[in-house]
Design an enzyme around this catalytic site. Sequence first.
Site: not given
Length: 441
Positions: A262, A265, A333, A425
């Site tokens: 990792q 990256h 992860h 309403h």
Amino acid sequence: MISRIDLRGDALPEGGALRDLLPRADFDVEAALEKVRPLCEDVHHRGDAALIDFAKRFDGVTLDQVKIPARALTDALAALDPAVRAALEESIRRARLVHRAQRRTTHTTQVVPGGTVTEKWVPVERVGLYAPGGRSVYPSSVVMNVVPAQEAGVASIALASPPQAEFDGLPHPTILAACALLGVDEVYAVGGAQAVAMFAYGTESCPPANMVTGPGNIWVAAAKRYFTGRIGIDTEAGPTEIAVLADDTADPVHLASDLISQAEHDPLAAAVLVTDSAALADAVAEELKPQVAATKHVEDRVVPALTGRQSAIVLVDGIEEGLRVVDAYGAEHLEIQTADAAAVADRVKNAGAVFVGPWAPVSLGDYCAGSNHVLPTGGCACHSSGLSVQSFLRGIHIVDYTREALAEVAHHVVTLAEAEDLPAHGAAIKARFGWKVPQSK
């Protein structure tokens, strides 16, 4: 090379106090937002001309147009290394298996005789997908974005990826080949925040999209924040993260290699090991040295990532405490490498994806597990999910009541409307019964 945080001995704090003790990269989207705002508005006002200017300014390429001709896609696929093609095809096949199973079907609930609510799932009409092209090329991200959109039934899919000077202003050919494999023929040589702006506003060559997904740098994340509300987004993706919860049964060689995987990256990538074994912590720290020395991208990515404030080995008293730590961290992860890893993994509450045992490394999920690798970062796993078919679907409730079914509940509707001081309403109900609300039997 990697720092340590010792949380042994004292009771772990709760909630945010525990999160504050854990490593995290600095990622100031709000500051970046002010810088991308004028860029996005330039795209709004000048369209393709602004995109072409930005390609020259940011990517060093001169473009005549931003839309990629179909021939470039077919040529890229024809020239693709057969081994890479086979790997992409297998990645696509496995992703389709997993994502096809995520489809939802229309469901009708009979609330009362004559009164039903149907939930219908409708795909987003048009999506713009982003595939990064900065430090690395990511055809796998094309797969991870396109497959769930296709399986959701999205009718119009466009993809943007930065133009590359070494490929005559086209995106990387492997990106183009992946698009061709997936049947995506609307592709644009546009990168960064300007790609998000193109999809949000539309230009002469690119109709606007309803949603934009895909990972990117801080400028892409900032543009997504800028356009939230105008378009749907998947997430403001921050730097990638791996957390590993391990005990003394784990192999330090495996753990070191996974942390490095990792770290390569990005210099802001986070690599975190949580363990109750000081011996394992020492072994992993030692194992990092030769493995880092033997890998690529050492000085510009791996070493800055591992030595940065976002990475650490965290020592805890036991696996119970370790679970609390990884849940507080909420990793993109999360690997579980402990005795009875499946049982421990089942107790995890916050993670983008969980990888169980020594034979399910994060690298598998990045490419060929069948799972999606577009996942929440920065602790957002405590409230958000990874990209899936659901990301591209909207649930619409269809309410169908007969006169008799409405009459049965009319007095309750009027009562609640009056309790909220919304008499109109209630009047909308009374009008259907001659201004007299039938009493329940």
